[in-house]
Design an enzyme around this catalytic site. Structure first.
Site, PDB file in Angstrom:
ATOM      1  N   GLU A   1       0.825  -1.199   0.000  1.00 56.53           N
ATOM      2  CA  GLU A   1       0.000   0.000   0.000  1.00 56.53           C
ATOM      3  C   GLU A   1       0.867   1.260   0.000  1.00 56.53           C
ATOM      4  O   GLU A   1       0.609   2.193  -0.749  1.00 56.53           O
ATOM      5  CB  GLU A   1      -0.917  -0.017   1.235  1.00 56.53           C
ATOM      6  CG  GLU A   1      -1.900   1.127   1.323  1.00 56.53           C
ATOM      7  CD  GLU A   1      -3.084   0.964   0.379  1.00 56.53           C
ATOM      8  OE1 GLU A   1      -3.153  -0.060  -0.323  1.00 56.53           O
ATOM      9  OE2 GLU A   1      -3.925   1.881   0.360  1.00 56.53           O
ATOM     10  N   ASP A   2       1.882   1.262   0.826  1.00 55.72           N
ATOM     11  CA  ASP A   2       2.594   2.521   1.089  1.00 55.72           C
ATOM     12  C   ASP A   2       3.977   2.626   0.475  1.00 55.72           C
ATOM     13  O   ASP A   2       4.644   3.645   0.631  1.00 55.72           O
ATOM     14  CB  ASP A   2       2.733   2.723   2.618  1.00 55.72           C
ATOM     15  CG  ASP A   2       1.383   2.849   3.292  1.00 55.72           C
ATOM     16  OD1 ASP A   2       0.415   3.179   2.594  1.00 55.72           O
ATOM     17  OD2 ASP A   2       1.305   2.604   4.510  1.00 55.72           O
TER      18      ASP A   2
END
Ligand code: MN
Length: 728
Positions: A76-77
């Protein structure tokens, strides 16, 4: 701050065989991926995955789950990709990490409270593997622990609300009571800060004032030891949240609560629980109405314990909970310790009513299984198979039956949206209307004023709402067409009979024939429920009577002559025949010629067959030419009036139909025949051209009039090119 070394030590504490190299690789990958990222607290980002991993290690979970915890935010990051994870850690870990990432992408709508249950189901449905959900819960727990670092109160409140509505019940369902309790407490602190502070203060006061808890615990220990019973005694304050909830639900003040502190007596055997209860009631005065036996009647979530309230050793009102170590384990950790009891009849029976017992069972398997294959098998969730959870562009959550398409989605919003649904976007991309939706898909419907439902839609929608919407529309369309056709039938018949009428006259039909309105009369005519004659008898009785007379009196009427058989004129003669064919010696056997299939009302001729009676042909039949040189075999016959009018027998008419390659053409054709009260006896596709089928169809009809009405109905169909009678 937890370190990698601490984590490995923690895991080794419950799993000697742990793959330290794997844990280390996941740690290093996560460290590199997150690089210089920092948490809101200012700490290096890596602290978060490490803490999440540690929470899961507390639950004694397997290496893959711990590795996923370390990796859970990388997709996600950071720039890390699924393929990268798959190469380095294998498919299992990559899939689990992706599963957690998908859950993280779910955004909650404003109407969270109303939709909370659906969100919880969505989480379970999307988790697919219980470990995904466990990582997500641990992730949320650590985020809640560090939520105070967020400056904006609004954001803190929103996250706390989500936690309370979604994650607390989920943790409860899978039996993670400790995590549930902590999530609840942290949320409560943010959502009701004043109440929380007040209760916290009272608890602290109470503790300082008289040091009551240790004194009570000591007194209980002594009494139990004196009675020769082996038992652990604990005293624990209830959480501010559970106190607050009790105050609210019972409408009590803090001082009225008897059970702010729960004293627990933990023993080995179930039987001992009851002995301890007897002892406590002997020594201390029981408060009536407060005894509860959750051992013989466990709570729905599997909780077992004896509860009683007494006036304690220092005149204090107190609650005592008595349970075994195993029961205590369930109450504290929710791990499926109580499955030890599945051999005990009462235990297992009581658990049958527990909706999520399989999840707890799964937890146990996860913790106990040494076989990685079996482990993986058991970790698979197959929840809510019959439903699919999708989002509107605004983020509203919608629950549809599994297999639902964008069209089901459209009809679920509103029938008009469904009826005018032209195309759809799924997750931002154009998708066919028949696309099967997946959990978490975002669906956008594009409508067009010119779009209309078509029968093909019925083949792929799955929701009752969509099907009903499409059917309702198609039926209304059909009705429009039928009204047109019925009007036509009536007008033609009236012209034939020289009857004049206005639409207003048709009001007289409504009552006797139970029609809703004039349109219904027309539809009835088109469907063959009503006949023009029945209508004329009411709206123009004189005309009908006159035409009857005309027929009876042999007044020449051109129209009638065309439709009626020839034969010796004379009303009287017509009426005294009883058999279908007049002009034959009674008793002679007759056959209908298969070549021309004559119908009552048609002009016919009989051919005498030696030894086989008489064959009836239509007058126009080509096969008659074969008998041209045998005039003695010709018999002059005609249909009896009864057979023409009563329609009690059925006769076969053979048709040749050119049916266009329209979707649903064959069904439209057969429906039309059915509606005209015909029955298809046989049907052959004899050939096909680029745009049409050639169909030979045998239809059972009552007589020529019926047949002609049927032909009218068939001719009016859009899917029919040509239709003709098939004679030999
Ligand atoms: Mn996270």
């Amino acid at each position: 701050m937890i370190r990698q070394y601490d984590l490995v030590t923690q895991i080794k504490g419950y799993n000697e065989k742990t793959d330290v190299a794997l844990i280390n690789r996941a740690y290093v990958f996560s460290m590199k991926a997150h690089g210089n990222q920092r948490r809101a607290s200012g700490e290096p980002y890596l602290v978060h995955p490490l803490e999440v991993a540690s929470i899961l290690a507390d639950l004694k979970l397997d290496d893959a789950t711990i590795a996923v915890a370390l990796l859970h935010d990388t997709l996600e990051d950071t720039l890390a990709s699924y393929d990268e994870l798959k190469d380095l850690f294998g498919k299992e870990i990559a899939d689990l990490t992706e599963g957690v990432t998908k859950l993280s992408r779910i955004t909650f709508s404003e109407t969270l409270a109303e939709q909370a249950e659906n969100y919880r189901k969505l989480f379970l449905a999307m988790s697919q593997d219980i470990r995904v959900l466990l990582v997500k819960l641990a992730d949320r727990l650590h985020n809640m622990r560090t939520l105070h670092h967020f400056k904006k109160e609004e954001k803190r409140r929103r996250i706390a609300r989500e936690t309370m509505d979604i994650f607390v019940p989920l943790a409860d369902r899978i039996g993670l009571y400790n995590i549930k309790g902590e999530l609840e407490e942290l949320s409560f602190q943010i959502l009701e800060p004043d109440d929380h502070a007040r209760i916290d203060e009272r608890l602290a006061e109470m503790k300082e004032q008289d040091n009551l808890i240790p004194r009570v615990v000591e007194a209980l220990r002594e009494e139990l030891a004196a009675a020769g019973m082996k038992a652990d005694v604990q005293g624990r304050e209830k959480t501010p949240y559970s106190i607050w909830r009790k105050m609210r639900s019972k409408n009590l003040a803090f001082d009225q609560l008897t059970d702010i502190v729960a004293y627990r007596i933990i023993v080995e055997q179930k039987e001992t629980c009851y002995q301890v209860l007897g002892l406590i009631h002997d020594i201390y005065k029981a408060i009536p109405g407060r005894f509860k036996d959750y051992i013989s009647a466990p709570k729905l979530n599997g909780y077992q314990s004896l509860h009683t309230s007494v006036i304690g050793p220092f005149g204090n009102r107190m609650e005592v909970q008595i349970r075994t170590h195993d029961m205590h384990d369930i109450a504290e950790n929710g791990v499926a310790a109580h499955w030890i009891y599945k051999h005990a009849v009462d235990g297992s029976e009581a658990m049958k009513g527990t909706q999520y017992k399989w999840l707890r069972q799964l937890m146990e398997t996860l913790q106990q299984s040494d076989d990685p294959e079996e482990f993986l098998e058991n970790a698979k969730l197959d929840l809510y198979r019959e439903q699919v959870f999708v989002f509107s562009p605004k983020g509203d959550l919608m629950v549809l039956p599994a297999g639902a398409t964008p069209l089901d989605f459209a009809y679920n919003i509103h029938t008009n949206i469904g009826n005018t649904c032209q195309s759809a976007k799924v997750n931002g991309r154009m998708a066919p209307l028949r696309t099967r939706l997946n959990n978490g898909d975002q669906v956008e419907i594009i409508t067009s004023k010119n779009q209309r439902p078509n029968p093909g839609w019925r083949e792929f929608v799955v929701s009752a709402k969509a099907r009903a919407g499409i059917n309702r529309y198609l039926r209304s369309q059909e009705k429009d067409e039928q009204v047109k056709l019925g009007k036509d039938i009536l007008e033609k018949a009236a012209r034939r009979e020289s009857i004049r009428y206005s639409e207003k006259d048709l009001d007289k039909i409504l009552e006797p024939y139970k029609c809703k309105d004039v349109e219904d009369v027309y539809a009835g005519l088109a469907q063959g429920r009503l006949f023009p004659k029945q209508i004329f008898e009411i709206i123009a009785p004189e005309a009908v009577e006159a035409s009857r007379k005309a027929l009876g009196d042999e007044v020449t009427n051109v129209q009638q002559a065309i439709n009626k058989p020839s034969g010796p004129p004379g009303g009287k003669e017509r009426r005294d025949v009883a058999v279908a064919i007049e002009g034959l010696t009674p008793g002679i056997s007759i056959h209908m010629a298969k070549c021309c299939n004559p119908l009552p009302g048609e002009k016919i001729v009989g051919i005498i067959n030696t030894g086989r009676g008489v064959t009836i042909h239509a007058r126009g039949c080509k096969n008659l030419e074969a008998f041209a040189d045998q005039p003695e075999r010709f018999l002059s016959v005609r249909w009896s009036k009864e057979s023409e009018e009563t329609g009690e027998n059925v006769y076969v008419a053979r048709l040749r139909v050119a049916l266009f390659h329209h979707p649903g053409a064959l069904s439209a054709f057969t429906t039309a025949v059915f509606n005209a009260e015909g029955n298809i006896a046989d049907l052959h596709i004899e050939g096909r051209s680029p745009d049409a089928f050639d169909i030979r169809c045998d239809i059972e009809v009552k007589n020529l009039e019926h047949f002609e009405r049927m032909m009218g109905v068939i001719r009016s169909l859009k899917c029919v090119g040509t239709v003709e009678r098939y004679n030999g």
